[in-house]
Design a protein around this motif. Structure first.
Motif, PDB file in Angstrom:
ATOM      1  N   ARG A 117      36.582  52.615  56.005  1.00 50.23           N
ATOM      2  CA  ARG A 117      35.591  51.794  55.409  1.00 50.23           C
ATOM      3  C   ARG A 117      36.110  50.470  54.357  1.00 50.23           C
ATOM      4  O   ARG A 117      37.210  50.802  53.961  1.00 50.23           O
ATOM      5  CB  ARG A 117      34.779  52.688  54.495  1.00 50.23           C
ATOM      6  N   PRO A 118      35.433  49.387  54.473  1.00 51.00           N
ATOM      7  CA  PRO A 118      35.781  48.343  53.524  1.00 51.00           C
ATOM      8  C   PRO A 118      35.594  48.984  52.080  1.00 51.00           C
ATOM      9  O   PRO A 118      34.672  49.549  51.777  1.00 51.00           O
ATOM     10  CB  PRO A 118      34.924  47.182  53.933  1.00 51.00           C
ATOM     11  N   PRO A 119      36.222  48.455  51.307  1.00 50.80           N
ATOM     12  CA  PRO A 119      36.160  48.753  50.002  1.00 50.80           C
ATOM     13  C   PRO A 119      34.876  48.169  49.090  1.00 50.80           C
ATOM     14  O   PRO A 119      34.281  47.377  49.486  1.00 50.80           O
ATOM     15  CB  PRO A 119      37.407  48.224  49.141  1.00 50.80           C
ATOM     16  N   ARG A 120      34.335  49.027  48.106  1.00 49.62           N
ATOM     17  CA  ARG A 120      33.340  48.606  47.395  1.00 49.62           C
ATOM     18  C   ARG A 120      33.482  47.087  46.786  1.00 49.62           C
ATOM     19  O   ARG A 120      34.525  46.799  46.443  1.00 49.62           O
ATOM     20  CB  ARG A 120      32.970  49.440  46.323  1.00 49.62           C
ATOM     21  N   PRO A 121      32.534  46.278  46.673  1.00 50.88           N
ATOM     22  CA  PRO A 121      32.666  45.208  46.060  1.00 50.88           C
ATOM     23  C   PRO A 121      33.126  45.329  44.693  1.00 50.88           C
ATOM     24  O   PRO A 121      32.692  46.039  43.867  1.00 50.88           O
ATOM     25  CB  PRO A 121      31.286  44.439  46.282  1.00 50.88           C
ATOM     26  N   GLY A 122      33.768  44.653  44.022  1.00 49.02           N
ATOM     27  CA  GLY A 122      34.313  44.681  42.748  1.00 49.02           C
ATOM     28  C   GLY A 122      35.400  45.599  42.264  1.00 49.02           C
ATOM     29  O   GLY A 122      35.940  45.585  41.488  1.00 49.02           O
TER      30      GLY A 122
ATOM     31  N   ARG B 209      47.399  54.610  46.512  1.00 52.99           N
ATOM     32  CA  ARG B 209      46.773  53.441  45.819  1.00 52.99           C
ATOM     33  C   ARG B 209      46.254  53.995  44.450  1.00 52.99           C
ATOM     34  O   ARG B 209      46.185  55.291  44.144  1.00 52.99           O
ATOM     35  CB  ARG B 209      45.735  53.187  46.569  1.00 52.99           C
ATOM     36  N   ARG B 210      45.899  52.976  43.508  1.00 54.26           N
ATOM     37  CA  ARG B 210      45.289  53.175  42.389  1.00 54.26           C
ATOM     38  C   ARG B 210      44.442  52.178  41.986  1.00 54.26           C
ATOM     39  O   ARG B 210      44.715  50.961  42.350  1.00 54.26           O
ATOM     40  CB  ARG B 210      46.221  53.576  41.123  1.00 54.26           C
ATOM     41  N   LYS B 211      43.341  52.335  41.286  1.00 50.09           N
ATOM     42  CA  LYS B 211      42.436  51.247  40.948  1.00 50.09           C
ATOM     43  C   LYS B 211      43.013  50.381  39.912  1.00 50.09           C
ATOM     44  O   LYS B 211      43.451  50.857  38.857  1.00 50.09           O
ATOM     45  CB  LYS B 211      40.927  51.743  40.483  1.00 50.09           C
ATOM     46  N   ILE B 212      42.743  48.862  40.179  1.00 51.39           N
ATOM     47  CA  ILE B 212      42.985  48.166  38.944  1.00 51.39           C
ATOM     48  C   ILE B 212      42.097  47.767  37.992  1.00 51.39           C
ATOM     49  O   ILE B 212      40.694  47.359  38.561  1.00 51.39           O
ATOM     50  CB  ILE B 212      43.430  46.723  39.749  1.00 51.39           C
ATOM     51  N   ILE B 213      42.103  48.138  36.940  1.00 46.97           N
ATOM     52  CA  ILE B 213      40.996  48.108  35.980  1.00 46.97           C
ATOM     53  C   ILE B 213      41.203  46.825  35.082  1.00 46.97           C
ATOM     54  O   ILE B 213      42.139  46.905  34.419  1.00 46.97           O
ATOM     55  CB  ILE B 213      41.005  49.300  35.062  1.00 46.97           C
ATOM     56  N   ARG B 214      40.483  46.041  35.317  1.00 50.35           N
ATOM     57  CA  ARG B 214      40.599  44.641  34.484  1.00 50.35           C
ATOM     58  C   ARG B 214      39.669  44.750  33.121  1.00 50.35           C
ATOM     59  O   ARG B 214      38.517  45.051  33.242  1.00 50.35           O
ATOM     60  CB  ARG B 214      39.814  43.496  35.321  1.00 50.35           C
ATOM     61  N   ALA B 215      40.505  44.349  32.168  1.00 49.25           N
ATOM     62  CA  ALA B 215      39.636  44.488  30.863  1.00 49.25           C
ATOM     63  C   ALA B 215      38.657  43.149  30.773  1.00 49.25           C
ATOM     64  O   ALA B 215      39.151  42.254  30.877  1.00 49.25           O
ATOM     65  CB  ALA B 215      40.744  44.565  29.663  1.00 49.25           C
ATOM     66  N   VAL B 216      37.625  43.335  30.197  1.00 50.44           N
ATOM     67  CA  VAL B 216      36.767  42.385  30.104  1.00 50.44           C
ATOM     68  C   VAL B 216      36.426  42.113  28.459  1.00 50.44           C
ATOM     69  O   VAL B 216      36.314  43.166  27.768  1.00 50.44           O
ATOM     70  CB  VAL B 216      35.189  42.671  30.467  1.00 50.44           C
ATOM     71  N   ARG B 217      36.343  40.786  28.214  1.00 51.47           N
ATOM     72  CA  ARG B 217      36.666  40.619  26.684  1.00 51.47           C
ATOM     73  C   ARG B 217      35.521  40.549  26.304  1.00 51.47           C
ATOM     74  O   ARG B 217      34.270  40.189  26.764  1.00 51.47           O
ATOM     75  CB  ARG B 217      37.348  39.174  26.673  1.00 51.47           C
ATOM     76  N   THR B 218      35.154  41.133  25.086  1.00 43.98           N
ATOM     77  CA  THR B 218      33.708  41.140  24.542  1.00 43.98           C
ATOM     78  C   THR B 218      33.583  40.139  23.588  1.00 43.98           C
ATOM     79  O   THR B 218      34.601  39.653  22.799  1.00 43.98           O
ATOM     80  CB  THR B 218      33.452  42.491  24.176  1.00 43.98           C
ATOM     81  N   ALA B 219      32.640  39.616  23.005  1.00 44.38           N
ATOM     82  CA  ALA B 219      32.436  38.536  22.117  1.00 44.38           C
ATOM     83  C   ALA B 219      32.285  38.922  20.814  1.00 44.38           C
ATOM     84  O   ALA B 219      32.231  40.326  20.391  1.00 44.38           O
ATOM     85  CB  ALA B 219      31.092  37.913  22.509  1.00 44.38           C
TER      86      ALA B 219
END
Length: 69
Positions: free
Chosen positions: A4-9, A59-69
């Motif tokens: 299966r293709p990976p989920r988006p994002g 495999r492991r997920k890459i977790i990207r940190a999202v900057r908060t304002a």
């Protein structure tokens, strides 16, 4: 079997390991369990060649940190 293709994002990091035929199944299991517990890896694929070498893809997920304002 079609993958299966990976989920988006979702992004994955992959790591390949090869274990020679001298390693017993229990030793390989123990080594992979340690990688999973302490490194956050999960098993993606295992292939055992005609020469007895186990080729493992983790495999492991890459977790990207999202900057908060």
């Amino acid at each position: 079997m079609q993958r299966r293709p990976p989920r988006p994002g979702v992004e994955w990091e992959f790591d390949s390991i090869a274990f020679s035929r001298e390693f017993s199944r229990s030793v390989v299991t123990k080594l992979l369990t340690e990688r999973a517990e302490y490194g956050g890896w999960e098993l993606d694929r295992v292939r055992i060649g005609n020469d007895g070498v186990r080729r493992v893809v983790l495999r492991r997920k890459i977790i990207r940190a999202v900057r908060t304002a």
